[in-house]
Design a protein around this motif. Structure first.
Motif, PDB file in Angstrom:
ATOM      1  N   SER A 192      -2.295   9.273   1.617  1.00 21.15           N
ATOM      2  CA  SER A 192      -3.232   9.580   2.704  1.00 21.15           C
ATOM      3  C   SER A 192      -2.581  10.313   3.869  1.00 21.15           C
ATOM      4  CB  SER A 192      -3.884   8.284   3.207  1.00 21.15           C
ATOM      5  OG  SER A 192      -2.917   7.424   3.770  1.00 21.15           O
ATOM      6  N   TRP A 210      -6.252   1.428   3.509  1.00 20.95           N
ATOM      7  CA  TRP A 210      -5.137   0.563   3.900  1.00 20.95           C
ATOM      8  C   TRP A 210      -5.057   0.356   5.415  1.00 20.95           C
ATOM      9  CZ3 TRP A 210      -1.554   2.701   7.221  1.00 20.95           C
ATOM     10  CH2 TRP A 210      -1.589   4.097   7.355  1.00 20.95           C
ATOM     11  N   ASP A 237      -0.793   4.425  -1.411  1.00 20.62           N
ATOM     12  CA  ASP A 237      -1.916   4.871  -0.582  1.00 20.62           C
ATOM     13  C   ASP A 237      -1.431   5.482   0.725  1.00 20.62           C
ATOM     14  OD1 ASP A 237      -3.668   3.964  -2.492  1.00 20.62           O
ATOM     15  OD2 ASP A 237      -3.961   2.011  -1.550  1.00 20.62           O
ATOM     16  N   ASN A 268      -8.042  -2.676  -3.134  1.00 25.78           N
ATOM     17  CA  ASN A 268      -8.048  -1.784  -4.296  1.00 25.78           C
ATOM     18  C   ASN A 268      -9.363  -1.886  -5.070  1.00 25.78           C
ATOM     19  OD1 ASN A 268      -5.488  -0.750  -3.858  1.00 25.78           O
ATOM     20  ND2 ASN A 268      -4.463  -2.326  -5.063  1.00 25.78           N
ATOM     21  N   PHE A 290       0.821  -1.209   0.000  1.00 28.60           N
ATOM     22  CA  PHE A 290       0.000   0.000   0.000  1.00 28.60           C
ATOM     23  C   PHE A 290       0.861   1.267   0.000  1.00 28.60           C
ATOM     24  CE2 PHE A 290      -2.893  -3.146   1.835  1.00 28.60           C
ATOM     25  CZ  PHE A 290      -4.057  -2.908   1.114  1.00 28.60           C
TER      26      PHE A 290
END
Length: 519
Positions: free
Chosen positions: A73, A200, A69, A194, A66
């Motif tokens: 994030s 995540w 991500d 996904n 991840f």
């Protein structure tokens, strides 16, 4: 077939007089279950240790799969990600693995230390899933590093006292299946997340909760096993009780200090230990680069392959698991070559695997930029890379456990693990600094990542391979008891140890501070 028998009868170092047996201390004997229930207990114990290790590995691979991500994030830079995947846990591992492992050995509380450590790192993994910025997740990962620091050394040590020496290679290999299952499960979860748009951090929260439950179960089921003999002569000490572990209520600082010095003296006098450690560090350096950066790189060069991470994880899980167990079986069936077979498997296997790694990195180019053809090449050479490179983990850990002093082998294993952790944790730091000027997922970033993977991984494999092959003669000398004489350690040998320690510590501090300053 008696799997949990007397290790002394099964595995002796070469000797001119086989009729002579080495003396044992009161605590230096094997765990010998004789009933079906006892054998089931041993299987259950190894399985619990496997689950603990699997969850610890799973956390690392979640961060890898991840990567994009996590960076997006939490508004991270490439340097930030390098800190999180490198020294954020590596430095803590090195600082705390040694005292925790020594306490576990000294007070005969390996199971207690393992259980409390598992509970703590699981709680910190849960906090990672609740993080909202760099500093929050950094502190959570540092806390996780405190808990995970002694896990590997404690688990290897416990398994080596539960299982007979002949089958130890298989048992340790089954334990290390956790590395590959962790990555396989992470790949499947990454693919599912996904597709469904699941964040995540949900994966980390789940790991934390499961880990806390497993820590309690481990403490309730596992019991401290009796210590077993090593396969090389122990250090000669004027005090025969030097390596005897006192009762918890009889803790004495002077005795503990002497035991630490005796343990360090033993591994310093061993001719093979430090070259084995450095070679393993180089091997794990390449493995860390592979684990943290290869999945995201493959996703970036095959953007149309939605099931790439899932299939990638399946290959790692299936091929890696089968290969590491095969390595244990090969060593078990090697007879008199058993102590040296892990070194051949690791050295030669890594060198061969480096070719397939390069083919992985350039798989799309080899296919003429055709994604569908390139991904087929990728899966084939990736399977070959794992088949040749991953025979070693369990077999090598077994060899180390059998070489080290019985009463302090957890502490000595911690010296080994903290050293290689500082070596291989430098990889993400270096790569993070190298990539910090590039925008993640940009073409320049992808190209730079490709070059790094194509250079660092093969070089690490070859450095490790040469080192392991050079170790074979040194291991033979250690098995004969031909270690450096006590009190006769040369100034060159001492200077080498001091120089290496200063260099490693300086590099660690410099990379960590630089990463934080330039973030």
């Amino acid at each position: 077939m008696q799997i949990w028998a007397n290790p002394q009868e099964d595995f002796k170092p070469p000797s001119s007089d086989d009729s002579q047996e080495e003396p044992r201390t009161q605590q230096d004997h094997a765990y010998k279950p004789r009933t079906l229930l006892s054998r089931v207990y041993v299987v259950a114990a190894v399985f619990l240790l496997f689950l603990n290790f699997f969850l610890a590995q799973y956390d690392k691979f979640v961060l890898s799969y991840f990567q994009a991500d996590v960076i997006s994030s939490l508004n991270l830079s490439s340097s930030d990600y390098g800190v999180l995947s490198g020294y954020a846990t590596g430095i803590v591992y090195a600082l705390l693995a040694l005292p925790l492992a020594f306490v576990a050995d000294y007070v005969k509380a390996r199971v207690w230390v393992l259980s409390v450590a598992a509970l703590w790192w699981s709680l910190c993994v849960l906090f990672q899933g609740l993080s909202h910025n760099f500093w929050q997740i950094l502190l959570a990962r540092i806390g996780m590093g405190i808990g995970q620091a002694p896990v590997e050394a404690l688990s290897i040590s416990l398994i080596s006292d539960l299982v007979d020496a002949k089958w130890l290679y298989v048992a340790e290999s089954l334990f290390y299946v956790g590395v590959y299952v962790g990555e396989a499960v992470s790949g499947q979860i990454a693919t599912a997340f996904n597709k469904t748009g699941t964040p995540w951090n949900d994966a980390l929260r789940a790991v934390g909760i499961v880990g806390m439950v497993l820590a309690v179960i481990t403490r309730c089921i596992l019991r401290e096993p009796a210590r077993r003999s090593a396969i090389i002569p122990p250090i000669q000490a004027s005090d025969d009780s030097l390596f005897a572990s006192p009762l918890r209520r009889n803790w004495k600082f002077a005795h503990a200090t002497r035991q630490i010095k005796a343990s360090v003296s033993q591994i310093v006098r061993m001719r093979s230990f430090w070259l084995l450690t450095l070679s393993a560090g180089a091997r794990q350096f390449s493995g860390n680069v592979f684990g943290y950066y290869m999945p995201s790189y493959m996703s970036s060069i095959y953007p149309s392959e939605m099931s790439l991470l899932s299939r990638y994880g399946i290959i790692v899980g299936v091929v890696g698991s089968v290969t590491v167990v095969a390595g244990g079986l090969i060593c078990t069936s090697s007879g008199k070559w058993r102590p040296y077979m892990p070194l051949y498997l690791t050295g030669v296997g890594g060198m061969i695997s480096s070719i397939f790694v390069i083919l992985m990195v350039f798989s799309r180019s080899l296919a003429g930029n055709d994604e569908s053809k390139g991904v087929r090449i990728l899966y084939g050479v990736m399977s070959a890379a794992y088949l040749t490179a991953e025979l070693w983990l369990g077999a090598f850990a077994s060899l180390l456990a059998l070489l080290l002093p019985p009463q302090t082998k957890t502490f000595c294993l911690a010296i080994y693990t903290c050293t290689i952790i500082l070596i291989y944790s430098s990889a993400p730091q270096m790569i993070g600094l190298a990539l910090r000027q590039y925008e993640p997922e940009s073409s320049a970033y992808i190209q730079k990542t490709r070059d790094i993977l194509a250079i660092l991984i093969p070089v690490g494999y070859w450095v490790a391979g040469i080192g392991f092959l050079l170790c074979i003669h040194k291991v033979k000398r250690d098995l004969r008891g031909d270690m450096v004489m006590a009190g006769r350690t040369s100034w060159r040998r001492k200077a080498g140890f001091v120089g290496f320690a200063v260099t490693l510590i300086s590099l660690t501090v410099a990379l960590f501070v630089t990463s934080l300053v330039l973030r």
